[in-house]
Motif scaffolding. Sequence first.
Motif, mmCIF file in Angstrom:
data_model
loop_
_atom_site.group_PDB
_atom_site.id
_atom_site.type_symbol
_atom_site.label_atom_id
_atom_site.label_comp_id
_atom_site.label_asym_id
_atom_site.label_seq_id
_atom_site.Cartn_x
_atom_site.Cartn_y
_atom_site.Cartn_z
ATOM 1 N N CYS A 156 0.865 -1.178 0.000
ATOM 2 C CA CYS A 156 0.000 0.000 0.000
ATOM 3 C C CYS A 156 0.897 1.221 0.000
ATOM 4 O O CYS A 156 1.634 1.457 0.960
ATOM 5 C CB CYS A 156 -0.914 -0.005 1.213
ATOM 6 S SG CYS A 156 -1.890 1.512 1.400
ATOM 7 N N ALA A 157 0.829 1.988 -1.077
ATOM 8 C CA ALA A 157 1.620 3.204 -1.188
ATOM 9 C C ALA A 157 0.738 4.401 -0.848
ATOM 10 O O ALA A 157 -0.330 4.580 -1.439
ATOM 11 C CB ALA A 157 2.177 3.338 -2.596
ATOM 12 N N ALA A 158 1.192 5.194 0.105
ATOM 13 C CA ALA A 158 0.421 6.353 0.561
ATOM 14 C C ALA A 158 1.063 7.637 0.072
ATOM 15 O O ALA A 158 2.282 7.765 0.033
ATOM 16 C CB ALA A 158 0.355 6.354 2.084
ATOM 17 N N SER A 159 0.244 8.602 -0.296
ATOM 18 C CA SER A 159 0.757 9.894 -0.738
ATOM 19 C C SER A 159 -0.200 10.995 -0.318
ATOM 20 O O SER A 159 -1.374 10.742 -0.034
ATOM 21 C CB SER A 159 0.939 9.925 -2.251
ATOM 22 O OG SER A 159 -0.296 9.731 -2.907
ATOM 23 N N GLY A 160 0.306 12.198 -0.256
ATOM 24 C CA GLY A 160 -0.538 13.336 0.048
ATOM 25 C C GLY A 160 -0.420 13.825 1.478
ATOM 26 O O GLY A 160 -0.818 14.934 1.788
ATOM 27 N N ARG A 161 0.086 13.014 2.367
ATOM 28 C CA ARG A 161 0.266 13.419 3.759
ATOM 29 C C ARG A 161 1.541 12.783 4.296
ATOM 30 O O ARG A 161 2.137 11.927 3.644
ATOM 31 C CB ARG A 161 -0.930 12.949 4.616
ATOM 32 C CG ARG A 161 -2.236 13.604 4.284
ATOM 33 C CD ARG A 161 -2.294 15.052 4.732
ATOM 34 N NE ARG A 161 -3.499 15.724 4.290
ATOM 35 C CZ ARG A 161 -4.612 15.776 4.987
ATOM 36 N NH1 ARG A 161 -4.663 15.185 6.157
ATOM 37 N NH2 ARG A 161 -5.664 16.407 4.518
ATOM 38 N N THR A 162 1.912 13.179 5.506
ATOM 39 C CA THR A 162 3.038 12.542 6.174
ATOM 40 C C THR A 162 2.516 11.319 6.910
ATOM 41 O O THR A 162 2.117 11.395 8.076
ATOM 42 C CB THR A 162 3.716 13.505 7.167
ATOM 43 O OG1 THR A 162 4.066 14.694 6.483
ATOM 44 C CG2 THR A 162 4.941 12.859 7.772
ATOM 45 N N PHE A 163 2.493 10.186 6.241
ATOM 46 C CA PHE A 163 1.862 9.006 6.794
ATOM 47 C C PHE A 163 2.698 8.316 7.859
ATOM 48 O O PHE A 163 2.259 7.339 8.447
ATOM 49 C CB PHE A 163 1.500 8.024 5.673
ATOM 50 C CG PHE A 163 0.225 8.401 4.975
ATOM 51 C CD1 PHE A 163 0.237 9.238 3.878
ATOM 52 C CD2 PHE A 163 -0.986 7.950 5.442
ATOM 53 C CE1 PHE A 163 -0.936 9.611 3.251
ATOM 54 C CE2 PHE A 163 -2.176 8.311 4.816
ATOM 55 C CZ PHE A 163 -2.147 9.141 3.716
ATOM 56 N N SER A 164 3.874 8.850 8.114
ATOM 57 C CA SER A 164 4.671 8.249 9.177
ATOM 58 C C SER A 164 3.980 8.408 10.525
ATOM 59 O O SER A 164 4.274 7.687 11.473
ATOM 60 C CB SER A 164 6.064 8.882 9.218
ATOM 61 O OG SER A 164 5.954 10.273 9.453
ATOM 62 N N THR A 165 3.046 9.367 10.635
ATOM 63 C CA THR A 165 2.350 9.574 11.909
ATOM 64 C C THR A 165 0.953 8.979 11.898
ATOM 65 O O THR A 165 0.144 9.274 12.766
ATOM 66 C CB THR A 165 2.263 11.069 12.247
ATOM 67 O OG1 THR A 165 1.541 11.733 11.200
ATOM 68 C CG2 THR A 165 3.640 11.671 12.380
#
Length: 123
Positions: A22-31
């Motif tokens: 699952c590749a996430a984009s648009g936000r800082t998904f580390s949090t």
Amino acid sequence: QVQLVESGGGLVQAGGSLRLSCAASGRTFSTYTMGWFRQAPGKEREFVARISWIGGTTNYADSVKGRFTISRGDAKNTVYLQMNSLKPEDTAVYYCAATRGAGGSSAQNYNYWGQGTQVTVSS
């Protein structure tokens, strides 16, 4: 705009393995807490696994415990679901989800969803 894109689904024989991404984009998904859910035809969407952004704590549904492993990539904007010893009852569309909260096992706690990827396990 927030986007979650799943990949890695397919057809596999019982006992085989697949790894979903699952590749996430648009936000800082580390949090963000990231989760995997699945939905089989005629059934409700059900929790599979989650990983928290604090300490990387993981939780699993009893039905997949010991067979599936959720993990995050080094860049923290990718989450994986390694699925081993697959069974025909694992057949479903698998969805990636994200939330700023703890998430847990309830789908309603997750704000962002991918489009899903089909996993089919033949007997």
